[in-house]
Design an enzyme around this catalytic site. Structure first.
Site, mmCIF file in Angstrom:
data_model
loop_
_atom_site.group_PDB
_atom_site.id
_atom_site.type_symbol
_atom_site.label_atom_id
_atom_site.label_comp_id
_atom_site.label_asym_id
_atom_site.label_seq_id
_atom_site.Cartn_x
_atom_site.Cartn_y
_atom_site.Cartn_z
ATOM 1 N N GLU A 33 149.720 35.376 -0.086
ATOM 2 C CA GLU A 33 148.864 36.313 0.473
ATOM 3 C C GLU A 33 148.372 35.784 1.832
ATOM 4 O O GLU A 33 148.111 34.326 1.868
ATOM 5 C CB GLU A 33 147.703 36.658 -0.374
ATOM 6 N N SER A 145 149.579 48.247 4.743
ATOM 7 C CA SER A 145 149.536 49.007 5.919
ATOM 8 C C SER A 145 148.401 48.484 6.772
ATOM 9 O O SER A 145 147.800 48.007 6.359
ATOM 10 C CB SER A 145 149.416 50.597 5.709
ATOM 11 N N GLU A 187 134.726 59.931 5.474
ATOM 12 C CA GLU A 187 133.987 58.941 4.630
ATOM 13 C C GLU A 187 132.946 58.141 5.443
ATOM 14 O O GLU A 187 131.815 58.208 5.173
ATOM 15 C CB GLU A 187 134.824 58.238 3.765
ATOM 16 N N HIS A 444 127.183 69.967 -22.968
ATOM 17 C CA HIS A 444 126.324 70.653 -22.171
ATOM 18 C C HIS A 444 124.948 69.650 -22.034
ATOM 19 O O HIS A 444 124.465 69.463 -22.987
ATOM 20 C CB HIS A 444 126.020 71.950 -22.706
HETATM 21 P P1 FAD Z 1 147.302 46.457 0.926
HETATM 22 O O1 FAD Z 1 146.135 46.624 0.240
HETATM 23 O O2 FAD Z 1 147.481 46.794 2.395
HETATM 24 O O3 FAD Z 1 147.756 44.922 0.690
HETATM 25 C C1 FAD Z 1 148.883 44.192 1.337
HETATM 26 C C2 FAD Z 1 148.450 42.912 1.484
HETATM 27 O O4 FAD Z 1 149.696 42.181 1.719
HETATM 28 C C3 FAD Z 1 147.527 42.448 2.610
HETATM 29 O O5 FAD Z 1 146.455 41.613 1.922
HETATM 30 C C4 FAD Z 1 148.068 41.757 3.671
HETATM 31 O O6 FAD Z 1 147.183 40.825 4.165
HETATM 32 C C5 FAD Z 1 149.343 41.083 2.901
HETATM 33 N N1 FAD Z 1 150.491 40.754 3.466
HETATM 34 C C6 FAD Z 1 151.135 41.703 4.675
HETATM 35 N N2 FAD Z 1 152.368 40.913 4.797
HETATM 36 C C7 FAD Z 1 152.104 39.680 4.440
HETATM 37 C C8 FAD Z 1 153.153 38.693 4.691
HETATM 38 N N3 FAD Z 1 154.216 38.917 5.368
HETATM 39 N N4 FAD Z 1 152.827 37.533 3.802
HETATM 40 C C9 FAD Z 1 151.798 37.576 2.817
HETATM 41 N N5 FAD Z 1 150.916 38.464 2.900
HETATM 42 C C10 FAD Z 1 151.075 39.653 3.537
HETATM 43 N N6 FAD Z 1 142.855 54.259 -1.494
HETATM 44 C C11 FAD Z 1 142.298 54.711 -2.689
HETATM 45 O O7 FAD Z 1 143.206 55.038 -3.555
HETATM 46 N N7 FAD Z 1 141.059 55.024 -2.787
HETATM 47 C C12 FAD Z 1 140.108 54.757 -1.830
HETATM 48 O O8 FAD Z 1 138.989 54.983 -2.002
HETATM 49 C C13 FAD Z 1 140.603 54.069 -0.583
HETATM 50 N N8 FAD Z 1 139.586 54.035 0.355
HETATM 51 C C14 FAD Z 1 140.215 53.273 1.614
HETATM 52 C C15 FAD Z 1 139.383 53.057 2.512
HETATM 53 C C16 FAD Z 1 139.668 52.632 3.773
HETATM 54 C C17 FAD Z 1 138.587 52.418 5.016
HETATM 55 C C18 FAD Z 1 141.269 52.302 3.932
HETATM 56 C C19 FAD Z 1 141.490 51.856 5.223
HETATM 57 C C20 FAD Z 1 142.025 52.444 2.804
HETATM 58 C C21 FAD Z 1 141.660 53.097 1.758
HETATM 59 N N9 FAD Z 1 142.476 53.408 0.748
HETATM 60 C C22 FAD Z 1 141.868 53.907 -0.397
HETATM 61 C C23 FAD Z 1 143.806 53.178 0.852
HETATM 62 C C24 FAD Z 1 144.097 51.688 0.124
HETATM 63 O O9 FAD Z 1 143.394 50.642 0.687
HETATM 64 C C25 FAD Z 1 145.409 51.470 0.244
HETATM 65 O O10 FAD Z 1 146.277 52.683 -0.294
HETATM 66 C C26 FAD Z 1 146.155 50.371 -0.566
HETATM 67 O O11 FAD Z 1 145.176 49.097 -0.148
HETATM 68 C C27 FAD Z 1 147.456 49.847 -0.679
HETATM 69 O O12 FAD Z 1 147.883 48.820 -1.564
HETATM 70 P P2 FAD Z 1 148.946 47.790 -1.225
HETATM 71 O O13 FAD Z 1 148.891 47.023 -2.290
HETATM 72 O O14 FAD Z 1 149.857 48.786 -0.931
HETATM 73 O O15 FAD Z 1 148.666 47.258 0.365
HETATM 74 P P1 NAD Z 2 144.569 60.575 7.304
HETATM 75 O O1 NAD Z 2 145.916 60.867 7.168
HETATM 76 O O2 NAD Z 2 143.840 60.993 5.943
HETATM 77 O O3 NAD Z 2 143.942 61.588 8.301
HETATM 78 C C1 NAD Z 2 144.211 61.403 9.726
HETATM 79 C C2 NAD Z 2 143.772 62.764 10.337
HETATM 80 O O4 NAD Z 2 143.811 62.675 11.735
HETATM 81 C C3 NAD Z 2 144.529 63.923 9.867
HETATM 82 O O5 NAD Z 2 143.574 65.022 9.698
HETATM 83 C C4 NAD Z 2 145.213 64.281 11.278
HETATM 84 O O6 NAD Z 2 145.647 65.610 11.344
HETATM 85 C C5 NAD Z 2 144.366 63.624 12.273
HETATM 86 N N1 NAD Z 2 145.165 63.338 13.796
HETATM 87 C C6 NAD Z 2 146.452 62.834 13.656
HETATM 88 N N2 NAD Z 2 146.569 62.609 15.104
HETATM 89 C C7 NAD Z 2 145.413 62.854 15.779
HETATM 90 C C8 NAD Z 2 145.031 63.297 17.110
HETATM 91 N N3 NAD Z 2 146.045 63.075 18.078
HETATM 92 N N4 NAD Z 2 143.975 63.867 17.464
HETATM 93 C C9 NAD Z 2 142.893 64.262 16.601
HETATM 94 N N5 NAD Z 2 143.311 63.856 15.222
HETATM 95 C C10 NAD Z 2 144.341 63.600 14.830
HETATM 96 O O7 NAD Z 2 144.433 59.019 7.890
HETATM 97 P P2 NAD Z 2 143.110 58.256 7.585
HETATM 98 O O8 NAD Z 2 141.799 59.039 7.173
HETATM 99 O O9 NAD Z 2 143.254 57.305 8.868
HETATM 100 O O10 NAD Z 2 143.283 57.406 6.425
HETATM 101 C C11 NAD Z 2 144.727 56.542 6.372
HETATM 102 C C12 NAD Z 2 145.149 56.516 4.953
HETATM 103 O O11 NAD Z 2 144.248 55.704 4.037
HETATM 104 C C13 NAD Z 2 145.346 57.778 4.230
HETATM 105 O O12 NAD Z 2 146.436 58.052 4.073
HETATM 106 C C14 NAD Z 2 144.538 57.839 3.189
HETATM 107 O O13 NAD Z 2 145.097 58.252 2.020
HETATM 108 C C15 NAD Z 2 143.861 56.425 2.882
HETATM 109 N N6 NAD Z 2 142.503 56.543 2.620
HETATM 110 C C16 NAD Z 2 142.261 56.892 1.127
HETATM 111 C C17 NAD Z 2 141.059 57.014 0.998
HETATM 112 C C18 NAD Z 2 140.725 57.555 -0.267
HETATM 113 O O14 NAD Z 2 141.626 57.566 -1.190
HETATM 114 N N7 NAD Z 2 139.415 57.917 -0.717
HETATM 115 C C19 NAD Z 2 139.910 56.700 1.796
HETATM 116 C C20 NAD Z 2 140.268 56.194 3.011
HETATM 117 C C21 NAD Z 2 141.733 55.825 3.391
#
Ligand code: FAD
Ligand code: NAD
Length: 466
Positions: A33, A145, A187, A444
């Site tokens: 990591e 990502s 959110e 319920h």
């Molecule tokens: P990541 O969690 O992105 O982890 C990848 C890791 O790899 C990172 O720590 C990075 O530093 C490391 N890494 C990358 N390249 C290298 C390298 N070359 N060498 C060493 N380490 C490296 N999803 C939900 O299901 N529920 C939610 O409520 C939710 N809320 C979210 C809220 C926000 C604000 C955001 C941004 C995302 C949210 N997501 C949610 C999405 C969720 O965070 C991601 O889908 C999830 O973290 C993906 O997991 P992953 O293991 O694929 O990658």
């Molecule tokens: P998202 O894909 O959920 O939403 C992006 C929104 O931006 C869409 O509604 C799209 O139509 C809009 N958009 C795109 N281009 C635009 C433009 N030029 N002008 C105006 N609107 C535009 O993406 P996000 O909210 O950035 O979240 C990223 C990822 O993180 C998602 O794939 C989501 O699954 C994950 N995430 C998940 C949770 C959860 O599970 N509760 C919470 C946060 C994030």
């Protein structure tokens, strides 16, 4: 040189869960990591911190808007201490990431801090604190990502920000302009609206949450409008400029007019993109597709046969639990087992209040596939439990096959739907009919009764309480 059965690059929910499952299956396992804390996006700057701030801001809203109706009077003004709120969020994150350190130790997984890059298909160079080269028979790419943006936007990370900065602001914005009415925008928009910011959501499509069932988008849009958020749908953002402490966003509406929005912060939440920078994937023969995702086959195996990839860096929903399922899937595949993931049954949840949750097909998808389906819908306001707590918004909608009654999709918005959706996933995993759900006893008074009532409505249009 240290040698492993499996090395995992990235410690998000995909990577660390894969590591635990590999270790459970007897493989000598390493995880790499680049940051000093484990847990990836989800634990550090995603799921966990955003839910901590959603909870804190929900408490504030309850105290300022709803305590009185419950007969709770607080003398004096109720105030937000943002520094303390963000501090608590960080403490939650620190405890949670610390928990992953514990799990790595417990499972005898070697943790390397540093950027991992391929030298070839079995060797990884680690640059950073634990710099060295390691060897592994099998490798899992779980690099996740990063936020994506629009080509004309400069993210200065001060006032034009992504979710990462929005989780640690030093002040409550006066006017937060949000580009993108998806999960992150809604959110975090709700967090700052509750804390007193004016909030404008600019969405390109004609509805928020465009990939979810349209009924959910409509209902949540109503809730946001009731909270006095400006919901600018069908607006195409053209420019974002910063002028001192002011941010000016221009967007074109459906009529072709350019509308200007002025705020003090702009959150860009238009999606996320796979992250492979610095990985040197080509040295291992790992191919990326034209969207920058690591290309995988049905076994989540890349173009290099000993290398697998999981989570946000490959195709599919960017969700923590999807990444976790894939981590387990790959570990078990490598151990010679025959695991299975039904991607249709990965639930999606938006943790606003009311919560939005869904699994299976939407009405739009069923129509496009020409499936003959029926709908059973039940409003939360007709439930005793919802009346007792005052959480009246929302409904549960069950879509079932018209002929066989098999449940094809469940879409809900309301209190505690993030948890209620688990019942729908279980039912659908067992290929339940709407009648099956309707004949199960639901305690319920609970919010879960809405699921039973929606199933009754779908079965024979015989919901009991409407
Ligand atoms: P990541 O969690 O992105 O982890 C990848 C890791 O790899 C990172 O720590 C990075 O530093 C490391 N890494 C990358 N390249 C290298 C390298 N070359 N060498 C060493 N380490 C490296 N999803 C939900 O299901 N529920 C939610 O409520 C939710 N809320 C979210 C809220 C926000 C604000 C955001 C941004 C995302 C949210 N997501 C949610 C999405 C969720 O965070 C991601 O889908 C999830 O973290 C993906 O997991 P992953 O293991 O694929 O990658
Ligand atoms: P998202 O894909 O959920 O939403 C992006 C929104 O931006 C869409 O509604 C799209 O139509 C809009 N958009 C795109 N281009 C635009 C433009 N030029 N002008 C105006 N609107 C535009 O993406 P996000 O909210 O950035 O979240 C990223 C990822 O993180 C998602 O794939 C989501 O699954 C994950 N995430 C998940 C949770 C959860 O599970 N509760 C919470 C946060 C994030």
């Amino acid at each position: 040189m240290k040698s492993y059965d499996v090395a995992i690059i990235g410690s998000g929910p995909g990577g660390y869960v894969a590591a635990i499952r590999c270790a459970q299956l007897g493989m000598k396992t390493a995880i790499i990591e680049k940051y000093s804390t484990l847990g990836g996006t989800c634990l550090n700057v995603g799921c966990i911190p955003s839910k901590a701030l959603l909870s804190s801001s929900h408490h504030y809203e309850e105290a300022t808007k709803h305590f009185e109706e419950h007969g709770i009077e607080i003398p004096g003004e109720i105030k937000v201490n943002l520094e303390k709120m963000i501090g608590r969020k960080q403490a939650v994150v620190d405890q949670t990431t610390g928990g992953i350190d514990f799990l790595m130790k417990k499972n005898n997984i070697d943790v390397f801090e540093g950027l991992g890059s391929f030298k070839d298909a079995t060797h990884i160079k680690i640059e950073g604190k634990d710099a060295q080269e390691i060897e592994a028979k099998k490798i899992i790419i779980a690099t996740g990502s990063k936020p994506s943006t629009l080509p004309f936007i400069t993210l200065d990370k001060e006032r034009v920000i992504t979710s990462t900065e929005a989780l640690k602001l030093k002040e409550i914005p006066k006017h937060l302009i949000i580009i993108g009415g998806g999960v992150i925008g809604l959110e975090l928009g709700q967090v700052y609206r509750r804390l007193g910011a004016e909030v404008t959501v600019i969405e390109y499509m004609d509805r928020i949450l465009p990939t979810m069932d349209a009924g959910l988008s409509k209902e949540l849009n109503k809730v946001f409008k009731k909270a006095k958020c400006k919901m600018m749908l069908s607006h195409k953002v053209q420019s974002v400029e910063r002028n001192g402490d002011e941010v000016i966003v221009k967007a074109e509406n459906k009529k072709g007019d350019v509308v200007e929005f002025k705020g003090d912060y702009c959150l860009v939440s238009v999606g996320r993109k796979p992250y492979t920078a610095g990985l040197n994937a080509e040295a291992a023969g790992v191919k990326l597709n034209d969207r920058g995702q690591v290309e995988v086959n049905e076994h989540l195996q890349t173009s290099a046969s000993n290398i697998y990839a999981i989570g946000d860096v490959i195709k599919g929903a960017m969700l923590a639990h999807k990444a976790e399922e894939e981590g387990v899937f790959v570990a078990e595949t490598m151990a010679g087992q025959k695991p299975h993931i039904d991607y249709n049954l990965i639930p999606g949840v938006v943790y606003t209040w009311p919560e939005v949750a869904a699994v299976g097909k939407t009405e739009e998808e069923l129509k496009a596939d020409n499936v003959d389906y029926k709908v059973g819908q039940f409003p939360f306001r007709a439930l005793g439990r919802a009346r007792a707590s005052g959480d009246l918004d929302g409904f549960v909608k069950i879509l079932a096959d018209k002929k066989t009654d098999e449940v094809l999709g469940v879409h809900m918005i309301g209190a505690r739907c993030a948890d209620l959706i688990a019942e729908a996933v279980t039912a659908m995993e067992f290929r339940a009919s709407a009648e099956d759900i309707s004949r199960m006893s639901h305690a319920h008074p609970t919010f879960a009764e809405a699921v039973k009532e929606a199933a009754l409505a779908a079965t024979e249009d015989r919901a009991l309480h409407v």
